[in-house]
Design an enzyme around this catalytic site. Sequence first.
Site, short mmCIF file in Angstrom:
data_model
loop_
_atom_site.label_atom_id
_atom_site.label_comp_id
_atom_site.label_asym_id
_atom_site.label_seq_id
_atom_site.Cartn_x
_atom_site.Cartn_y
_atom_site.Cartn_z
N LYS A 155 0.80 -1.22 0.00
CA LYS A 155 0.00 0.00 0.00
C LYS A 155 0.84 1.27 0.00
O LYS A 155 0.48 2.26 -0.66
CB LYS A 155 -0.97 -0.01 1.19
N ASP A 165 -9.78 2.62 2.17
CA ASP A 165 -9.79 1.92 3.45
C ASP A 165 -10.41 2.77 4.55
O ASP A 165 -11.12 2.26 5.42
CB ASP A 165 -8.36 1.54 3.86
N GLY A 204 -0.57 -2.04 15.28
CA GLY A 204 0.00 -2.06 13.94
C GLY A 204 0.25 -0.66 13.43
O GLY A 204 -0.32 0.32 13.93
#
Length: 268
Positions: free
Chosen positions: A65, A101, A125
């Site tokens: 990404k 997203d 994360g």
Amino acid sequence: MIRAAVLGHPIGHSLSPHIHNRWFAEHGLDGTYEAIDASPDDFEAVARRLADEGYAGVNVTIPHKEQALKIAHRATEAARAVGAANLLTFQDGRILADNTDELGFRASLMALDSPVDPGHAVVLGAGGAAAAIVYALRHATTLTVLNRTRTKAEKLALAHKNVVVADWDDRNSIIAQRPELLVNTTSLGMTGHLPLDLTFETHAPRTVMDIIYTPSPTDLMQKAKAAGAKHVADGLAMLVYQAAPSFEALTGIRPHARSALDALRSEL
């Protein structure tokens, strides 16, 4: 014929072809959507080859990404703000990067029985998906980010005033502070990966989301539910809700995401 694909490594687990090909059929479009495995070294070459071959565009998943944004000629405000792209569209030899997203995550929160507006959220994360979710949660009062590589979390925090960084080893003590929302964006707990190894010593956060959807429910979701979480959710809703604007960008048609999500859950 509209041709599109999702690029990732590995990619065999992806449900994106199932979702997009369903929409092609529902809307009577002559189109095909496939999953293509591209290693980090090959990603740019594969994306440019597909553009040359007449593909309308590609979705992008782990671990590409951030690289997807770098190879684009232009990027939307959302992609620039997130610092990552999950959608590349091709037109006249040029690549446009976008990020759906963030829209997918916010829609999945709104789809819960009672929408979440957290004062304190915790994100596990610091990759491309985490960046989109942190951007979506930019109005939270406090947002704590933990990553196994702390420097990546610190880099993510630079773009947001409300983000604080904590050590990965402190994740259980941070969760014990009872944030309203916990989101796991790591691959830990996914089929074939190491476990997340998170415990709820007292009470779970009100809402726990795991963007993993294989397996479902995840170990994190089961532990959170047992510890009293009001809402637990896997990543399937986010996957479908981010796919809808992607499909629209590729075809010009906005599909019905909720019915696709219901059908997918039933099939799985």
